[in-house]
Write an enzyme that holds these catalytic residues in place. Structure first.
Site, PDB file in Angstrom:
ATOM      1  N   CYS A  19      42.472  44.673  42.305  1.00  0.00           N
ATOM      2  CA  CYS A  19      43.694  45.316  42.763  1.00  0.00           C
ATOM      3  C   CYS A  19      44.683  44.290  43.251  1.00  0.00           C
ATOM      4  O   CYS A  19      44.353  43.459  44.090  1.00  0.00           O
ATOM      5  CB  CYS A  19      43.379  46.313  43.879  1.00  0.00           C
ATOM      6  SG  CYS A  19      44.848  47.091  44.577  1.00  0.00           S
ATOM      7  N   GLY A  20      45.897  44.337  42.736  1.00  0.00           N
ATOM      8  CA  GLY A  20      46.904  43.359  43.103  1.00  0.00           C
ATOM      9  C   GLY A  20      47.780  43.764  44.258  1.00  0.00           C
ATOM     10  O   GLY A  20      48.595  42.965  44.713  1.00  0.00           O
TER      11      GLY A  20
END
Length: 292
Positions: free
Chosen positions: A115-116
């Site tokens: 997840c960025g």
């Protein structure tokens, strides 16, 4: 530099029996990015192309816009039990006059490889404003060209062949020529690496280009593409609803389920040309948000 792959012994079980054999795993190690000596974020990544990763991250977070915005990037600190550099701490010195990151860019704790945007210090910092809006980009990409991209990207995934455990991102010209491809355990890291390459090569904004990703099209990947001025984002899997909303808002073309000879064009239909399109069809579909 850390290892890209790690060898481990595994028990291989098949219908014909079981045996012990060596297996290659995709390496995953933390990278702490510092700006002007101050810790900014920690991300779990596959070692390699770390300078590109840091540049791409800072570009897509709105901290920098050009390669000249960074004066130097260097590894620092980070030693193991034997005093050897782990190459897991990278310090980015901004050029004179470039403001440091705003508070909203800072991450709480760390960013995982999946997840960025996890851990954003402020939720309203998730939707960023791009300096390179792709809305007016008049790029056109043919269906025939698009259907060739997944194979071209797969052929560039050298580490995936050994491990089977890496995502990939590829940057293509409008006629399907591969400019750069990068692999990583994290989707967003692979994208940051390839966008960082483009920034360092002086190609941002990425007018007329297509960004191809090996997984799904999530909100953060659309955001990263928009921050680099990419007009077309294509993925082999599904987009999320928020990804489609953001692509439409930014005037991008978003393509999902690009497999074989089929695809879904969710927004930005005007940039995708087919053998059945006529000149009149294209004239009625200018590459602007208002055309959708």
């Amino acid at each position: 530099m850390g290892r890209v792959t790690v060898r481990r012994q595994v028990l291989r079980v098949t219908a014909t029996g079981a045996r012990t054999r060596p297996d290659s795993l995709a390496a995953e190690e933390p990278l702490e990015t510092r700006v002007n000596g101050r810790p900014l974020a920690v991300t779990m990544r596959t070692p390699g192309s770390d300078v590109e990763l840091a540049h791409g991250f800072l570009l897509t977070e709105g901290v920098i816009a050009h390669r000249e915005d960074v004066s130097i990037a260097r590894y620092c600190d980070g030693v193991d039990d034997e005093g050897r550099n782990t190459y897991n701490v990278l310090d980015i010195a901004l050029a004179e006059g470039v403001p440091p990151p705003e508070t909203g860019v800072e991450r709480n704790f760390y960013t995982t490889s999946s997840c960025g945007v996890c851990g954003k210090a402020a939720l309203d910092a998730v939707r960023l404003s791009t300096r390179f809006s792709p809305a007016a980009d008049e790029a056109r990409v043919s269906v025939d060209t698009l259907t060739r991209l997944p194979v071209a990207l797969r052929e560039a995934q050298r580490v995936f062949d050994a491990t089977g455990g890496l995502h990939a991102a590829g940057l293509f010209t409008g006629d399907g020529r591969l400019l750069a491809a990068r692999e990583d355990v994290g989707r967003h890291n692979a994208v940051d690496k390839v966008l960082g390459w483009a920034l360092l090569d002086g190609r941002v904004p990425l007018t007329g280009c297509v960004l191809m990703v090996s997984g799904r099209a999530s909100f953060e990947l659309v955001q990263k593409a928009a921050m680099a001025g990419v007009p077309v984002l294509a993925a082999v899997s599904a987009p999320s609803s928020l990804a489609v909303d953001l692509a439409e808002e930014q005037g991008m073309t978003l393509i999902g389920f690009l497999r074989g000879d089929s695809m879904n064009v969710y927004v930005g239909r005007e940039r995708v040309t087919t053998a059945h399109d006529t000149d009149a069809d294209r004239a009625e579909s200018p590459a602007t948000p208002s055309s959708r």
